[in-house]
Write a protein that holds these residues in place. Sequence first.
Motif, PDB file in Angstrom:
ATOM      1  N   LYS A  73      71.789 -79.069  63.652  1.00 37.48           N
ATOM      2  CA  LYS A  73      72.875 -79.438  64.562  1.00 37.48           C
ATOM      3  C   LYS A  73      72.934 -78.489  65.747  1.00 37.48           C
ATOM      4  O   LYS A  73      73.156 -78.912  66.890  1.00 37.48           O
ATOM      5  CB  LYS A  73      74.203 -79.416  63.801  1.00 37.48           C
ATOM      6  N   ARG A  74      72.728 -77.229  65.488  1.00 36.01           N
ATOM      7  CA  ARG A  74      72.788 -76.222  66.546  1.00 36.01           C
ATOM      8  C   ARG A  74      71.663 -76.412  67.557  1.00 36.01           C
ATOM      9  O   ARG A  74      71.855 -76.233  68.763  1.00 36.01           O
ATOM     10  CB  ARG A  74      72.701 -74.818  65.926  1.00 36.01           C
ATOM     11  N   ILE A  75      70.490 -76.802  67.078  1.00 34.86           N
ATOM     12  CA  ILE A  75      69.327 -76.929  67.952  1.00 34.86           C
ATOM     13  C   ILE A  75      69.272 -78.286  68.638  1.00 34.86           C
ATOM     14  O   ILE A  75      69.001 -78.387  69.834  1.00 34.86           O
ATOM     15  CB  ILE A  75      68.020 -76.707  67.156  1.00 34.86           C
ATOM     16  N   GLY A  76      69.524 -79.365  67.892  1.00 35.92           N
ATOM     17  CA  GLY A  76      69.313 -80.695  68.454  1.00 35.92           C
ATOM     18  C   GLY A  76      70.445 -81.675  68.251  1.00 35.92           C
ATOM     19  O   GLY A  76      70.200 -82.884  68.267  1.00 35.92           O
ATOM     20  N   GLY A  77      71.657 -81.187  68.028  1.00 35.52           N
ATOM     21  CA  GLY A  77      72.786 -82.089  67.872  1.00 35.52           C
ATOM     22  C   GLY A  77      72.733 -82.853  66.558  1.00 35.52           C
ATOM     23  O   GLY A  77      72.099 -82.418  65.583  1.00 35.52           O
ATOM     24  N   VAL A  78      73.374 -84.011  66.521  1.00 37.05           N
ATOM     25  CA  VAL A  78      73.448 -84.800  65.294  1.00 37.05           C
ATOM     26  C   VAL A  78      72.065 -85.253  64.835  1.00 37.05           C
ATOM     27  O   VAL A  78      71.728 -85.200  63.648  1.00 37.05           O
ATOM     28  CB  VAL A  78      74.374 -86.032  65.498  1.00 37.05           C
ATOM     29  N   LYS A  79      71.226 -85.700  65.771  1.00 39.26           N
ATOM     30  CA  LYS A  79      69.870 -86.129  65.402  1.00 39.26           C
ATOM     31  C   LYS A  79      69.065 -84.959  64.850  1.00 39.26           C
ATOM     32  O   LYS A  79      68.275 -85.135  63.914  1.00 39.26           O
ATOM     33  CB  LYS A  79      69.169 -86.733  66.623  1.00 39.26           C
ATOM     34  N   GLY A  80      69.249 -83.793  65.414  1.00 39.47           N
ATOM     35  CA  GLY A  80      68.567 -82.612  64.899  1.00 39.47           C
ATOM     36  C   GLY A  80      69.026 -82.272  63.497  1.00 39.47           C
ATOM     37  O   GLY A  80      68.226 -81.862  62.647  1.00 39.47           O
ATOM     38  N   ALA A  81      70.330 -82.453  63.227  1.00 42.12           N
ATOM     39  CA  ALA A  81      70.865 -82.194  61.892  1.00 42.12           C
ATOM     40  C   ALA A  81      70.256 -83.150  60.880  1.00 42.12           C
ATOM     41  O   ALA A  81      69.881 -82.747  59.770  1.00 42.12           O
ATOM     42  CB  ALA A  81      72.386 -82.334  61.911  1.00 42.12           C
ATOM     43  N   VAL A  82      70.136 -84.423  61.248  1.00 43.65           N
ATOM     44  CA  VAL A  82      69.545 -85.421  60.346  1.00 43.65           C
ATOM     45  C   VAL A  82      68.078 -85.104  60.093  1.00 43.65           C
ATOM     46  O   VAL A  82      67.591 -85.177  58.956  1.00 43.65           O
ATOM     47  CB  VAL A  82      69.693 -86.837  60.941  1.00 43.65           C
ATOM     48  N   ALA A  83      67.349 -84.724  61.147  1.00 45.31           N
ATOM     49  CA  ALA A  83      65.930 -84.403  60.991  1.00 45.31           C
ATOM     50  C   ALA A  83      65.729 -83.217  60.061  1.00 45.31           C
ATOM     51  O   ALA A  83      64.864 -83.245  59.170  1.00 45.31           O
ATOM     52  CB  ALA A  83      65.312 -84.112  62.365  1.00 45.31           C
ATOM     53  N   ALA A  84      66.519 -82.166  60.249  1.00 44.26           N
ATOM     54  CA  ALA A  84      66.392 -80.976  59.408  1.00 44.26           C
ATOM     55  C   ALA A  84      66.791 -81.281  57.967  1.00 44.26           C
ATOM     56  O   ALA A  84      66.140 -80.814  57.019  1.00 44.26           O
ATOM     57  CB  ALA A  84      67.253 -79.846  59.971  1.00 44.26           C
ATOM     58  N   MET A  85      67.859 -82.055  57.791  1.00 49.07           N
ATOM     59  CA  MET A  85      68.326 -82.399  56.444  1.00 49.07           C
ATOM     60  C   MET A  85      67.280 -83.220  55.691  1.00 49.07           C
ATOM     61  O   MET A  85      66.999 -82.964  54.510  1.00 49.07           O
ATOM     62  CB  MET A  85      69.632 -83.170  56.522  1.00 49.07           C
ATOM     63  N   LEU A  86      66.683 -84.204  56.361  1.00 49.59           N
ATOM     64  CA  LEU A  86      65.635 -84.999  55.725  1.00 49.59           C
ATOM     65  C   LEU A  86      64.414 -84.137  55.415  1.00 49.59           C
ATOM     66  O   LEU A  86      63.783 -84.283  54.359  1.00 49.59           O
ATOM     67  CB  LEU A  86      65.239 -86.166  56.631  1.00 49.59           C
ATOM     68  N   GLY A  87      64.079 -83.249  56.336  1.00 49.17           N
ATOM     69  CA  GLY A  87      62.918 -82.396  56.128  1.00 49.17           C
ATOM     70  C   GLY A  87      63.052 -81.509  54.906  1.00 49.17           C
ATOM     71  O   GLY A  87      62.095 -81.341  54.140  1.00 49.17           O
ATOM     72  N   ILE A  88      64.250 -80.957  54.694  1.00 49.49           N
ATOM     73  CA  ILE A  88      64.445 -80.052  53.561  1.00 49.49           C
ATOM     74  C   ILE A  88      64.636 -80.807  52.253  1.00 49.49           C
ATOM     75  O   ILE A  88      64.380 -80.269  51.177  1.00 49.49           O
ATOM     76  CB  ILE A  88      65.660 -79.132  53.828  1.00 49.49           C
ATOM     77  N   SER A  89      65.090 -82.050  52.325  1.00 50.96           N
ATOM     78  CA  SER A  89      65.448 -82.798  51.114  1.00 50.96           C
ATOM     79  C   SER A  89      64.293 -83.594  50.519  1.00 50.96           C
ATOM     80  O   SER A  89      64.144 -83.647  49.291  1.00 50.96           O
ATOM     81  CB  SER A  89      66.607 -83.751  51.406  1.00 50.96           C
ATOM     82  N   LEU A  90      63.489 -84.233  51.362  1.00 54.95           N
ATOM     83  CA  LEU A  90      62.473 -85.158  50.860  1.00 54.95           C
ATOM     84  C   LEU A  90      61.442 -84.509  49.937  1.00 54.95           C
ATOM     85  O   LEU A  90      61.147 -85.060  48.860  1.00 54.95           O
ATOM     86  CB  LEU A  90      61.781 -85.856  52.036  1.00 54.95           C
ATOM     87  N   PRO A  91      60.857 -83.353  50.314  1.00 55.49           N
ATOM     88  CA  PRO A  91      59.858 -82.770  49.408  1.00 55.49           C
ATOM     89  C   PRO A  91      60.448 -82.433  48.038  1.00 55.49           C
ATOM     90  O   PRO A  91      59.824 -82.706  47.007  1.00 55.49           O
ATOM     91  CB  PRO A  91      59.416 -81.490  50.144  1.00 55.49           C
ATOM     92  N   THR A  92      61.647 -81.854  48.050  1.00 57.29           N
ATOM     93  CA  THR A  92      62.278 -81.482  46.784  1.00 57.29           C
ATOM     94  C   THR A  92      62.572 -82.706  45.933  1.00 57.29           C
ATOM     95  O   THR A  92      62.392 -82.692  44.709  1.00 57.29           O
ATOM     96  CB  THR A  92      63.586 -80.716  47.063  1.00 57.29           C
ATOM     97  N   PHE A  93      63.024 -83.771  46.571  1.00 51.04           N
ATOM     98  CA  PHE A  93      63.339 -84.998  45.834  1.00 51.04           C
ATOM     99  C   PHE A  93      62.121 -85.526  45.095  1.00 51.04           C
ATOM    100  O   PHE A  93      62.178 -85.825  43.891  1.00 51.04           O
ATOM    101  CB  PHE A  93      63.870 -86.061  46.803  1.00 51.04           C
TER     102      PHE A  93
END
Length: 206
Positions: A73-93
């Motif tokens: 969110k800090r770097i790219g707003g709402v879209k940046g928050a979604v991108a970072a969240m998906l990036g951290i979540s998908l491999p673990t899932f």
Amino acid sequence: MKEEWKVFFQLFWTFFKMGPVTFGGGYAMIPLIEKEVVEKRKWLKSEEVTDVFALSQTVPGAVAINSATFIGKRIGGVKGAVAAMLGISLPTFFIVLALGILYFFFQDNPKVEAAFLAIRASVVALIAYAAIKTGKTAITDKSTLGIMIVGVPLLFVIHPIFVILLGALTGIVCRFVKRKLGYNMELEQKNEDYKNHPDYFMGAGI
């Protein structure tokens, strides 16, 4: 627009790479996040990442996912928050899904048990390293040192959220008292070089 999507992909890929190697949960991930976000990408400063970790622990959810979302969110707003969240979540899932299936076949294997035992010991080292790195930026004077010294034993007797709230209240009181005594308590301003960084979008701050 092309430049924005490039940053979104960088956010996704940066946190996607961390997911498979974050044994021990979010706290073990702190050194990796700091290395990637502060040292390599230079998106944030160490002090700002420390604030993100503190904020991530005050809201429900996993520390790793919360931290990635706040940083995105800090770097790219709402879209940046979604991108970072998906990036951290998908491999673990996908890894947890696969391990959950395989665990029933190999849970009694002595080699697997030995591997997990060693991993647990390594995680302790990662968390200790994260605590030291965070402490270097979080402990800035005698008052913050005192809050840390009192806060650690309190964690053994009361819920962490109350420790966080007490720490916040203590910080407000300390700031008020110091200003009354005439101490200069100006908050640190953001580095102008950081504001001019090509990967930073104006208005995307938390």
